[in-house]
Enzyme design. Structure first.
Site, PDB file in Angstrom:
ATOM      1  N   THR A 240      11.705   4.441  -8.400  1.00  0.00           N
ATOM      2  CA  THR A 240      11.229   5.773  -8.701  1.00  0.00           C
ATOM      3  C   THR A 240      10.132   5.934  -7.458  1.00  0.00           C
ATOM      4  O   THR A 240       9.849   6.997  -7.379  1.00  0.00           O
ATOM      5  CB  THR A 240      10.676   5.818  -9.856  1.00  0.00           C
TER       6      THR A 240
ATOM      7  N   LYS B 149      13.052  -7.288  -3.005  1.00  0.00           N
ATOM      8  CA  LYS B 149      12.502  -5.962  -2.671  1.00  0.00           C
ATOM      9  C   LYS B 149      12.323  -6.128  -0.968  1.00  0.00           C
ATOM     10  O   LYS B 149      12.223  -5.294  -0.406  1.00  0.00           O
ATOM     11  CB  LYS B 149      11.247  -5.528  -3.533  1.00  0.00           C
TER      12      LYS B 149
ATOM     13  N   LYS C 169       8.822   9.418  -5.628  1.00  0.00           N
ATOM     14  CA  LYS C 169       7.512   9.797  -5.537  1.00  0.00           C
ATOM     15  C   LYS C 169       6.856   9.932  -4.256  1.00  0.00           C
ATOM     16  O   LYS C 169       6.415  10.879  -3.971  1.00  0.00           O
ATOM     17  CB  LYS C 169       6.436   8.872  -6.226  1.00  0.00           C
TER      18      LYS C 169
ATOM     19  N   HIS D  80      18.443  -1.761 -17.128  1.00  0.00           N
ATOM     20  CA  HIS D  80      17.452  -1.317 -15.631  1.00  0.00           C
ATOM     21  C   HIS D  80      17.720  -2.414 -14.924  1.00  0.00           C
ATOM     22  O   HIS D  80      17.257  -2.376 -13.740  1.00  0.00           O
ATOM     23  CB  HIS D  80      16.095  -1.309 -16.058  1.00  0.00           C
TER      24      HIS D  80
ATOM     25  N   LYS E 180       4.893  -1.486  -4.427  1.00  0.00           N
ATOM     26  CA  LYS E 180       5.941  -1.816  -5.460  1.00  0.00           C
ATOM     27  C   LYS E 180       5.615  -3.173  -5.897  1.00  0.00           C
ATOM     28  O   LYS E 180       4.945  -3.881  -4.948  1.00  0.00           O
ATOM     29  CB  LYS E 180       7.301  -1.586  -5.092  1.00  0.00           C
ATOM     30  N   ARG E 181       6.120  -3.872  -6.953  1.00  0.00           N
ATOM     31  CA  ARG E 181       6.057  -5.203  -7.307  1.00  0.00           C
ATOM     32  C   ARG E 181       6.333  -6.093  -6.354  1.00  0.00           C
ATOM     33  O   ARG E 181       7.559  -5.751  -5.463  1.00  0.00           O
ATOM     34  CB  ARG E 181       6.767  -5.464  -8.494  1.00  0.00           C
TER      35      ARG E 181
HETATM   36  C1  LIG Z   1       6.358   4.120  -9.335  1.00  0.00           C
HETATM   37  C2  LIG Z   1       5.422   2.730  -9.669  1.00  0.00           C
HETATM   38  C3  LIG Z   1       6.346   1.736  -9.537  1.00  0.00           C
HETATM   39  C4  LIG Z   1       7.777   1.583  -9.261  1.00  0.00           C
HETATM   40  O1  LIG Z   1       7.839   1.402  -7.816  1.00  0.00           O
HETATM   41  P1  LIG Z   1       9.386   1.069  -7.169  1.00  0.00           P
HETATM   42  O2  LIG Z   1       9.213   1.270  -5.836  1.00  0.00           O
HETATM   43  O3  LIG Z   1      10.419   2.266  -7.757  1.00  0.00           O
HETATM   44  O4  LIG Z   1       9.435  -0.342  -7.452  1.00  0.00           O
HETATM   45  C5  LIG Z   1       5.639   0.460  -9.703  1.00  0.00           C
HETATM   46  N1  LIG Z   1       4.214   0.362  -9.952  1.00  0.00           N
HETATM   47  C6  LIG Z   1       3.733   1.552 -10.129  1.00  0.00           C
HETATM   48  C7  LIG Z   1       2.061   1.613 -10.367  1.00  0.00           C
HETATM   49  C8  LIG Z   1       4.083   2.939  -9.938  1.00  0.00           C
HETATM   50  O5  LIG Z   1       3.359   3.995  -9.943  1.00  0.00           O
END
Ligand SMILES: *Cc1c(COP(=O)(O)O)cnc(C)c1O
Length: 807
Positions: free
Chosen positions: A649, A547, A653, A354, A541-542
Site C-alpha cells: 500500500t 522486499k 500512497k 495477506h 517499508k518493513r
Molecule cells: C503504508 C505503510 C506501510 C506499508 O508499506 P509497504 O510499502 O506497502 O510495505 C508500512 N508502515 C507504515 C508506517 C505505513 O504507513
C-alpha cells in the site's frame, strides 16, 4: 460540516476545558494541556455522533460488520479527526489566536502504533473509509500496553526501545468496564453424557478482558466507526484471593493475566510460534465474539438470525480462532446442534489472506494448542474430521485430503481452518489472488471455486493526500474543484492538464516545498545536508529480505564506487532515503540496516562526492514519519521479488503524491502499471513465471559472478564498507549451498535494476516529461482508494448497506 464550530466557539471551548481540567488560563497552559483539551473537544463531538449513528443503524435493523485484526496501525488521530469533522481550519485559527502553534500540538501526539506495517495500516485505513462511506463496520483488536518498538540506530545497529504510547495516547480511549468479559485458558474439559450432552471446562484460568473504545470519524458525514481494544487483567479473582488473605497469589495472578495484552509481537510477515501469542489470539477472539453476541442479543433476543445481521471478518489468519469460538458458544452455551451451529458459522465469517510466504503461514503444534485451549481443540478436531470426510467424498483422493486437512502431522493449519469455514476468501491484489488460487490454495479453489475472489487493497486518500500534503490537495481542488476527496476517481480529470506547462511547473514547485521540509527534518535528525535539487529516491517499508532493500543498497554502493573512479561521469544528483524497522530477532534484516548505514556514512562524509550523492536512513519509521516523507518522494522503490509482495500500500500512497514507481511486476505494482500505462512507470526484473522457471531449473547465483559489477560488489562487501566487513551478506548471496543462497534473487535482478535506475535518471533530466509522469500517477491513483476497496467488500462479501439519514 459542524456549522456551530467556528473559530470563536472553538476558542471558547478550549479555554473552558483548560480551566475546568487543568485550572489554567490559555496563556499559562502547556502544549500538553492544549493537546488534551483539544482531544476532549473532539471526543465530545464523536460521542454524540456515534450515539446517533448506532441508533439510526438499530432503527433500520441494518447488518453490521466486525473486523477482527491483531493489528491496527492508527498513527495520530487529532488532525485526522479535525479534518474529517470539517473543523481543521477554524481549529488551527483558534489555536493561533491563543498564541500557540498547532503543528507543535499535533506533534505532541504519540503514534498509536498497534501494528507492524502494511497489514495494520490497511485495517486503520479501512475503518476510516467505512465511516466515511457510512457503513457500519467496527474493529476489534488488543490494547497493547506497548505497541511497535521505537527504533534507535546506534553505530548502524538497530536497537529497540519500548513504545510508551499510552502516555498521550490514552486520551483517545474510553474504558468500558461495564462491558468486560471473561476469557478462559488451560484446564480440562469434562464431558457429561446425561439427559443432554453437557460440556464442562474445569480448572481453567480466567482472564478479564476490559474494552477500551476508540472512535474514528467519517469524513464529511456524521458516521463514526468504533475500534474496541481489549485489555487483559484479573481483577475478578484477586478480590476473592485478597479476602482470603492470599495477597501474593492475587498479585501474581493479576500479573500473569496482564502479560497477555502487554506487547505487540514485532514481526511482520513471519509467524511467531510462542504460546503467549496463541493466548493473545484467543483472548482477542473470545472477548470479541462474546461481545458481538451480547450486542446482537441486546437487540434481537435470538441468535438464530446472527448471520443475517452480522458478518465477521478475519483479517489474516491471526483471529481464525473466532471460528471455533463461535461454535463453542453456540454448542455449549446455547445448546445448538452441530449442523445448525456450523450453518451459522459458515454464513458469518469471511477471510482475507495477506501473504503467500511459507514462514508467515500460521501453524500451531497440537500439543500447545490442546494444553492452552482444551475445548477449542476438541472443536477444531471435530471440524477437521467432518471436513476431511467431506473432501474425501468429493474427490476420493486421500493424498488431497491430507494436504487440505486442518490438522496434519501434529500441526494445526490456520489458513485451512479459515478456508474451510469462511464463505469468502480474498487475496489483496490481482496477481496475489491468482497465486492463491493457482498455487498456494489450489486444492481448495478447485473444490470450492466460488469462495475465492480478489479485492485489491487501498489506502485513505484523505489521510495520505489531503492531510499530509495540503498544498498538493489544495492545488488539485483549484484545478478540478472539490469532490475528489470523497470520489478520488475524479482525479482522472487532471489528465486534461497533462500538457499544461504551468500546471506541471506548479506541481514541481509543490514537490520542491515538500522536499525542503523533509530536508530540514533530515538535517535536524541525521545532521546530513541533502541537495534539494537531487532526485529524492525513497524506499520506506518493513525491512525484509523479500522486499530487497539489499538490491537498492548494493546499487548505491556500485554508483558510489563508479563515481569515485570517474568523478566526471555523467551523473544526476540523488538522495536515497530509507526508513525500515527489522523484527528484533531477524539478524539478516538488521545486518542490511547496518549495511545501509555504513554505506551512508562512507558516502556522506566523502567531500569529493558532495552534492551528488547522499544516503539517509531515517530511524523509527512509522505513520507520522511516512506522512512527512511521502509528499517529498520522487521515486518510489517497490522492488520485491515478483510473487512475494501480496499487494503493498506504500506504493499507492507514494503514487498519489506524485512519485514514480520504480518496481517489479509484483503485488499492486501490476495494477499501478495498468492504471498509468507503461510510459509512466519504471518496471524491471523477473516476472513471476520467470521466477518459477528459474527455481524449477535451478537458480545458481554464482553464475552472476561473471558480471563484473557483481563480482566487485561481492569483493567490496568482504573488504568492508566504512570499515565494516559484510562477509555474511556476501555469503548469503553466493556463499551458501545450492538452493540456500540468494533466496530472493537479488543477483538475478541486479543488472535489470541498474539499467532501470539509469533510465530513471535520464528521464528526470527532462523535467517536463517527469512532471507529466507525476501528474499521470496522481490522476490515476483514485482506483486505489480504500473507499473503493470498502465498497467492494460491502457489495461482494459483507452484503451491508449504508446508514443514511443520520441527523
Ligand atoms: C503504508 C505503510 C506501510 C506499508 O508499506 P509497504 O510499502 O506497502 O510495505 C508500512 N508502515 C507504515 C508506517 C505505513 O504507513
Amino acid at each position: 460540516m459542524e456549522a456551530s464550530m467556528n473559530k470563536e466557539v472553538i476558542k471558547r471551548r478550549i479555554c473552558t476545558k483548560l480551566n475546568h481540567h487543568f485550572g489554567v488560563p490559555p496563556e499559562n497552559a502547556t502544549l500538553e494541556q492544549f493537546y488534551r483539551a483539544s482531544v476532549m473537544i473532539v471526543q465530545e463531538m464523536l460521542i454524540e455522533r456515534r450515539r446517533k449513528f448506532v441508533s439510526a443503524q438499530r432503527e433500520k435493523e441494518a447488518k453490521s460488520v466486525y473486523y477482527l485484526c491483531m493489528e491496527f496501525l492508527i498513527g495520530r488521530s487529532l488532525r485526522n479527526n479535525l479534518f474529517n469533522l470539517g473543523i481543521l481550519e477554524p481549529f488551527e485559527d483558534a489555536i493561533k489566536e491563543l498564541n500557540h502553534s498547532f503543528s507543535a500540538i499535533f506533534d505532541l501526539e504519540p503514534d498509536s502504533g498497534l501494528g507492524n506495517g502494511g497489514l495494520g495500516r490497511l485495517a486503520a485505513c479501512f475503518l476510516d473509509a467505512a465511516a466515511s462511506l457510512g457503513y457500519p463496520v467496527d474493529g476489534y483488536s488488543i490494547r497493547y500496553e506497548f505497541g511497535i518498538f521505537r527504533q534507535k540506530i546506534i553505530d548502524g545497529w538497530q536497537t529497540e526501545l519500548p513504545d510508551l504510547w499510552l502516555h498521550g495516547g490514552e486520551v483517545w480511549l474510553t474504558p468500558r468496564a461495564d462491558e468486560a468479559v471473561t476469557v478462559k485458558f488451560d484446564g480440562q474439559v469434562m464431558e457429561n453424557w446425561g439427559d443432554e450432552h453437557h460440556i464442562e471446562h474445569i480448572n481453567y484460568k480466567s482472564v478479564l478482558a476490559i474494552p477500551y473504545d476508540m472512535m474514528i470519524s467519517g469524513y464529511d458525514n456524521t458516521s463514526v466507526s468504533l475500534l474496541r481494544l481489549w485489555s487483559a487483567t484479573n481483577l475478578n479473582f484477586d478480590i476473592k484471593l485478597f479476602n482470603q488473605g492470599n495477597y501474593m497469589d492475587a498479585v501474581e495472578q493479576k500479573a500473569m493475566a496482564e502479560v497477555i495484552s502487554n506487547v505487540l509481537y514485532p514481526s511482520d510477515n513471519h509467524m511467531e510460534g510462542k504460546s503467549l501469542r496463541l493466548r493473545q489470539q484467543y483472548f482477542l477472539v473470545s472477548a470479541s465474539i462474546q461481545d458481538i453476541i451480547r450486542k446482537h442479543l441486546s437487540y434481537y433476543e435470538t441468535i438464530d438470525n446472527l448471520s443475517d445481521k452480522v458478518a465477521i471478518h478475519i483479517n489474516e489468519t491471526h483471529p481464525a480462532l473466532a471460528i471455533p469460538e463461535l461454535m463453542r458458544i453456540l454448542l455449549d452455551e446455547w445448546n445448538y446442534g452441530w449442523e445448525d451451529a456450523w450453518t451459522t458459522v459458515t454464513k458469518t465469517f469471511a477471510y482475507t489472506n495477506h501473504t503467500v510466504m511459507s514462514e508467515a503461514l500460521e501453524v500451531w503444534p497440537e500439543e500447545i494448542f490442546k494444553r492452552i485451549l482444551p475445548r477449542i481443540y476438541q472443536l477444531v478436531q471435530e471440524i477437521n474430521n467432518r471436513f476431511c470426510h467431506k473432501i474425501y467424498e468429493m474427490c476420493n483422493d486421500s493424498m488431497r485430503v491430507s494436504q487440505m486437512a486442518i490438522i496434519n502431522c501434529g500441526q494445526i493449519h490456520m489458513a485451512n481452518l479459515c478456508i474451510c469455514a469462511c464463505f469468502s476468501v480474498n487475496g489483496v491484489s490481482k496477481i496475489h489472488s491468482n497465486i492463491i488460487k493457482t498455487s498456494l490454495f489450489r486444492n481448495f479453489s478447485e473444490l470450492f471455486p466460488s469462495k475465492f475472489i480478489n479485492i485489491t487493497n487501498g489506502f485513505s486518500n484523505r489521510r495520505w493526500l489531503c492531510q499530509s500534503n495540503p498544498n498538493l490537495c489544495g492545488y488539485i481542488a483549484e484545478l478540478i474543484g472539490p469532490g475528489f476527496e470523497t470520489n478520488p476517481k475524479e482525479m482522472q480529470s487532471l489528465l486534461k492538464y497533462a500538457d499544461n506547462q504551468d500546471v506541471l511547473m506548479k506541481l514541481a514547485e509543490i514537490k520542491k516545498y515538500n522536499k525542503l521540509r523533509l530536508a530540514d527534518y533530515i538535517k535536524e535528525t541525521n545532521q546530513i545536508i541533502v541537495n534539494p535539487d537531487s532526485i529524492f529516491d525513497v524506499q520506506i517499508k518493513r525491512l525484509h529480505e523479500y522486499k530487497r532493500q539489499l538490491l537498492n543498497a548494493l546499487h548505491i554502493l556500485l554508483l558510489y564506487d563508479k563515481l569515485k573512479e570517474n568523478p566526471n561521469m555523467d551523473f544526476y544528483p540523488r538522495t536515497f532515503i530509507f526508513g525500515a524497522k527489522a523484527a528484533p530477532g531477524y539478524h539478516m534484516a538488521k545486518q542490511i540496516i547496518r549495511l545501509i548505514c555504513s554505506i551512508a556514512n562512507e558516502i556522506n562524509k566523502d567531500k569529493s562526492i558532495s552534492d551528488k550523492l547522499k544516503v539517509v536512513f531515517l530511524e523509527d519509521y512509522r505513520v507520522s514519519l511516512a506522512e512527512l516523507i511521502i509528499p517529498a518522494a520522487e521515486i518510489s522503490e517497490q522492488i520485491s521479488l515478483a510473487g512475494t509482495e501480496a499487494s503493498g500500500t506504500g506504493n499507492m500512497k507514494l503514487m498519489i503524491n506524485g512519485a514514480i514507481t520504480l518496481g517489479t511486476m509484483d503485488g499492486a505494482n501490476v495494477e499501478i502499471s495498468e492504471a498509468v500505462g507503461e510510459d509512466n512507470i519504471l518496471i524491471f526484473g523477473l516476472r513471476t513465471n520467470e521466477v518459477e522457471d528459474l527455481k524449477k531449473n535451478g537458480y545458481y547465483p554464482s553464475n552472476y559472478y561473471n558480471d563484473p559489477n557483481i563480482s566487485r560488489l561481492m569483493e567490496r562487501l568482504k573488504s568492508g564498507v566504512d570499515g565494516v566487513s559484510f562477509q555474511d551478506i556476501a555469503n548469503s548471496l553466493i556463499g551458501g549451498q545450492y538452493g540456500n543462497s540468494d533466496p530472493y534473487m537479488v543477483l538475478a535482478d541486479f543488472e535489470a535494476y541498474r539499467k532501470i535506475q539509469e533510465e530513471a535518471a535520464s528521464r528526470y533530466r527532462d523535467k517536463i516529461r517527469w512532471n507529466k509522469m507525476s501528474l499521470v500517477n496522481i490522476a490515476a491513483s483514485g482506483r486505489f482508494s480504500a473507499d473503493r476497496a470498502i465498497e467492494e467488500y460491502s457489495d461482494w462479501i459483507w452484503k451491508i448497506n449504508k446508514i443514511k439519514d443520520v441527523k
